[in-house]
Design a protein around this motif. Sequence first.
Motif, PDB file in Angstrom:
ATOM      1  N   ASN A 220      66.252  26.542   2.674  1.00 20.27           N
ATOM      2  CA  ASN A 220      67.702  26.569   2.883  1.00 20.27           C
ATOM      3  C   ASN A 220      68.139  27.866   3.554  1.00 20.27           C
ATOM      4  O   ASN A 220      67.435  28.869   3.529  1.00 20.27           O
ATOM      5  CB  ASN A 220      68.446  26.395   1.548  1.00 20.27           C
ATOM      6  CG  ASN A 220      68.290  27.599   0.629  1.00 20.27           C
ATOM      7  OD1 ASN A 220      67.311  28.325   0.681  1.00 20.27           O
ATOM      8  ND2 ASN A 220      69.257  27.815  -0.234  1.00 20.27           N
ATOM      9  N   VAL A 221      69.308  27.816   4.155  1.00 20.46           N
ATOM     10  CA  VAL A 221      69.934  29.003   4.725  1.00 20.46           C
ATOM     11  C   VAL A 221      70.953  29.511   3.716  1.00 20.46           C
ATOM     12  O   VAL A 221      71.742  28.724   3.188  1.00 20.46           O
ATOM     13  CB  VAL A 221      70.633  28.675   6.060  1.00 20.46           C
ATOM     14  CG1 VAL A 221      71.424  29.870   6.577  1.00 20.46           C
ATOM     15  CG2 VAL A 221      69.603  28.233   7.096  1.00 20.46           C
ATOM     16  N   PRO A 222      70.951  30.810   3.382  1.00 15.22           N
ATOM     17  CA  PRO A 222      71.915  31.319   2.402  1.00 15.22           C
ATOM     18  C   PRO A 222      73.345  31.009   2.813  1.00 15.22           C
ATOM     19  O   PRO A 222      73.688  31.005   3.998  1.00 15.22           O
ATOM     20  CB  PRO A 222      71.664  32.832   2.404  1.00 15.22           C
ATOM     21  CG  PRO A 222      70.313  33.008   2.974  1.00 15.22           C
ATOM     22  CD  PRO A 222      70.090  31.870   3.921  1.00 15.22           C
ATOM     23  N   ILE A 275      79.835  39.057   6.456  1.00  8.85           N
ATOM     24  CA  ILE A 275      79.757  38.001   5.445  1.00  8.85           C
ATOM     25  C   ILE A 275      78.516  37.142   5.600  1.00  8.85           C
ATOM     26  O   ILE A 275      78.230  36.292   4.736  1.00  8.85           O
ATOM     27  CB  ILE A 275      81.006  37.094   5.485  1.00  8.85           C
ATOM     28  CG1 ILE A 275      81.188  36.499   6.887  1.00  8.85           C
ATOM     29  CG2 ILE A 275      82.236  37.840   5.028  1.00  8.85           C
ATOM     30  CD1 ILE A 275      82.350  35.525   6.984  1.00  8.85           C
ATOM     31  N   PHE A 276      77.738  37.360   6.671  1.00  6.75           N
ATOM     32  CA  PHE A 276      76.511  36.602   6.877  1.00  6.75           C
ATOM     33  C   PHE A 276      75.278  37.378   6.444  1.00  6.75           C
ATOM     34  O   PHE A 276      74.158  36.899   6.595  1.00  6.75           O
ATOM     35  CB  PHE A 276      76.374  36.231   8.358  1.00  6.75           C
ATOM     36  CG  PHE A 276      77.582  35.551   8.923  1.00  6.75           C
ATOM     37  CD1 PHE A 276      77.949  34.280   8.509  1.00  6.75           C
ATOM     38  CD2 PHE A 276      78.378  36.173   9.872  1.00  6.75           C
ATOM     39  CE1 PHE A 276      79.065  33.667   9.023  1.00  6.75           C
ATOM     40  CE2 PHE A 276      79.499  35.560  10.390  1.00  6.75           C
ATOM     41  CZ  PHE A 276      79.842  34.293   9.967  1.00  6.75           C
ATOM     42  N   ASP A 277      75.449  38.588   5.937  1.00 11.19           N
ATOM     43  CA  ASP A 277      74.334  39.471   5.605  1.00 11.19           C
ATOM     44  C   ASP A 277      74.324  39.735   4.103  1.00 11.19           C
ATOM     45  O   ASP A 277      75.290  40.277   3.559  1.00 11.19           O
ATOM     46  CB  ASP A 277      74.476  40.784   6.380  1.00 11.19           C
ATOM     47  CG  ASP A 277      73.245  41.664   6.274  1.00 11.19           C
ATOM     48  OD1 ASP A 277      72.356  41.356   5.449  1.00 11.19           O
ATOM     49  OD2 ASP A 277      73.167  42.672   7.008  1.00 11.19           O
ATOM     50  N   LEU A 278      73.239  39.367   3.424  1.00 10.05           N
ATOM     51  CA  LEU A 278      73.135  39.531   1.974  1.00 10.05           C
ATOM     52  C   LEU A 278      72.563  40.886   1.566  1.00 10.05           C
ATOM     53  O   LEU A 278      72.264  41.101   0.385  1.00 10.05           O
ATOM     54  CB  LEU A 278      72.254  38.425   1.381  1.00 10.05           C
ATOM     55  CG  LEU A 278      72.745  36.991   1.555  1.00 10.05           C
ATOM     56  CD1 LEU A 278      71.742  36.009   0.954  1.00 10.05           C
ATOM     57  CD2 LEU A 278      74.115  36.808   0.921  1.00 10.05           C
ATOM     58  N   LYS A 279      72.441  41.798   2.515  1.00 15.15           N
ATOM     59  CA  LYS A 279      71.880  43.110   2.219  1.00 15.15           C
ATOM     60  C   LYS A 279      72.608  43.766   1.048  1.00 15.15           C
ATOM     61  O   LYS A 279      73.831  43.726   0.962  1.00 15.15           O
ATOM     62  CB  LYS A 279      71.981  43.997   3.453  1.00 15.15           C
ATOM     63  CG  LYS A 279      71.442  45.410   3.249  1.00 15.15           C
ATOM     64  CD  LYS A 279      71.666  46.263   4.486  1.00 15.15           C
ATOM     65  CE  LYS A 279      71.197  47.692   4.267  1.00 15.15           C
ATOM     66  NZ  LYS A 279      71.456  48.554   5.454  1.00 15.15           N
TER      67      LYS A 279
END
Length: 387
Positions: A220-222, A275-279
């Motif tokens: 899946n994509v986060p 908002i696309f980066d879970l860092k």
Amino acid sequence: MTMTQKYGKDKSEDNYRRAVALIKEKLPSMRILNALLMINLGKEEDILVDARQTPPVLLLETTEEPDCRFQTKPEYLIQFSQGKLEPRYALFKDAFFHEAIPPKVLPVASLPTPTEDLDRVRADIAEFGYGLVKDALAPEQIATLKKAVLEQAAGEVAAGVAAKDGGPNAPNQRIWTLINKGQEFIDLLQHPLIDEIVPDFLGEHALIHSYSANIARPGNVPMQLHTDQVAIQPPVREIAFGLNIMWFLEDVTAENGGTRVYPGSHLGHVAPDDIFDLKDSVAAQGPAGTALVFESRLWHATGPNIQQTGERPVILMFFMRSFIRQQENNFLSLREDVERDLPDKVKAMLGFCTTGALGGVEGDVREGQMVKRLKNPVGALRKTTNV
């Protein structure tokens, strides 16, 4: 990381170019803003619009601080231009603040862990935006609910009505409106943890905003980072309007799609830079039977399931304050045969009880009235009068 890796097929260069073209096309109408605007569509470079002059123009760079910044996805702008999306959703819900503060990185050792001490859980929610209840479900409850979720998921796939997401290949599956899909789910709405936790944060008479299951599968994509105060626009950060209880039906880890959170991000005007980066986010982890309780201002996202096999099924109960319109319109989606046998306590959660002069039928808004659909509502009754 490439665009395809970061966004998936539906975030292609073509969508980006289309979105930029739309911004250029709509430049003349932006004069009403009278501001320096910075737009980010998920790439490293920003788009600068100077709407302080007539006509507005795009800038290659500026040394000035923009009056306003916002992020969105290219397809949101496209859908908005096509009339398919309400403007506030085109701003990706509440990822839009003036002078937003990035979430802080907190020491992992200080973060919540599963505990049976509900006072500790309440304190964790207040401090970090989330807490973990240990052994909230007994082993037999876990087995019953897991079986029901997975069988319902398979049944919806077979019937061609499955709700799939999680990237271009859509490996994840959501099961909506659980209230219709088995006595096990109705029973769970009467779990004592709800009464122990929800009123403390949302007051009496909180309503079920949505009731669903989410299965995160490998590949899946986060999900994009977001908070759950979707309908509160412009964003209100001073008060939490909702509380989510996520019931773990499997051991939840960082590897199998554990929900990523930014601890403490529920306080202040906080928003991630991307908002696309879970860092720097952390996975809310715990063994099967744990209940993750998190409030609606917390920045979070469904995490990536990076395992080769296995899936992460959870059940989500999202409660909102009694005056907030529910995501699920239960009056229309609830099956009649299910409604007939529901206990009043569950009906009240679904919005069938009058509270605070709201929710009445035919003007009867006396507090605590259990309402139902009228068979013969009063219609047009016209009588000729002498005037």
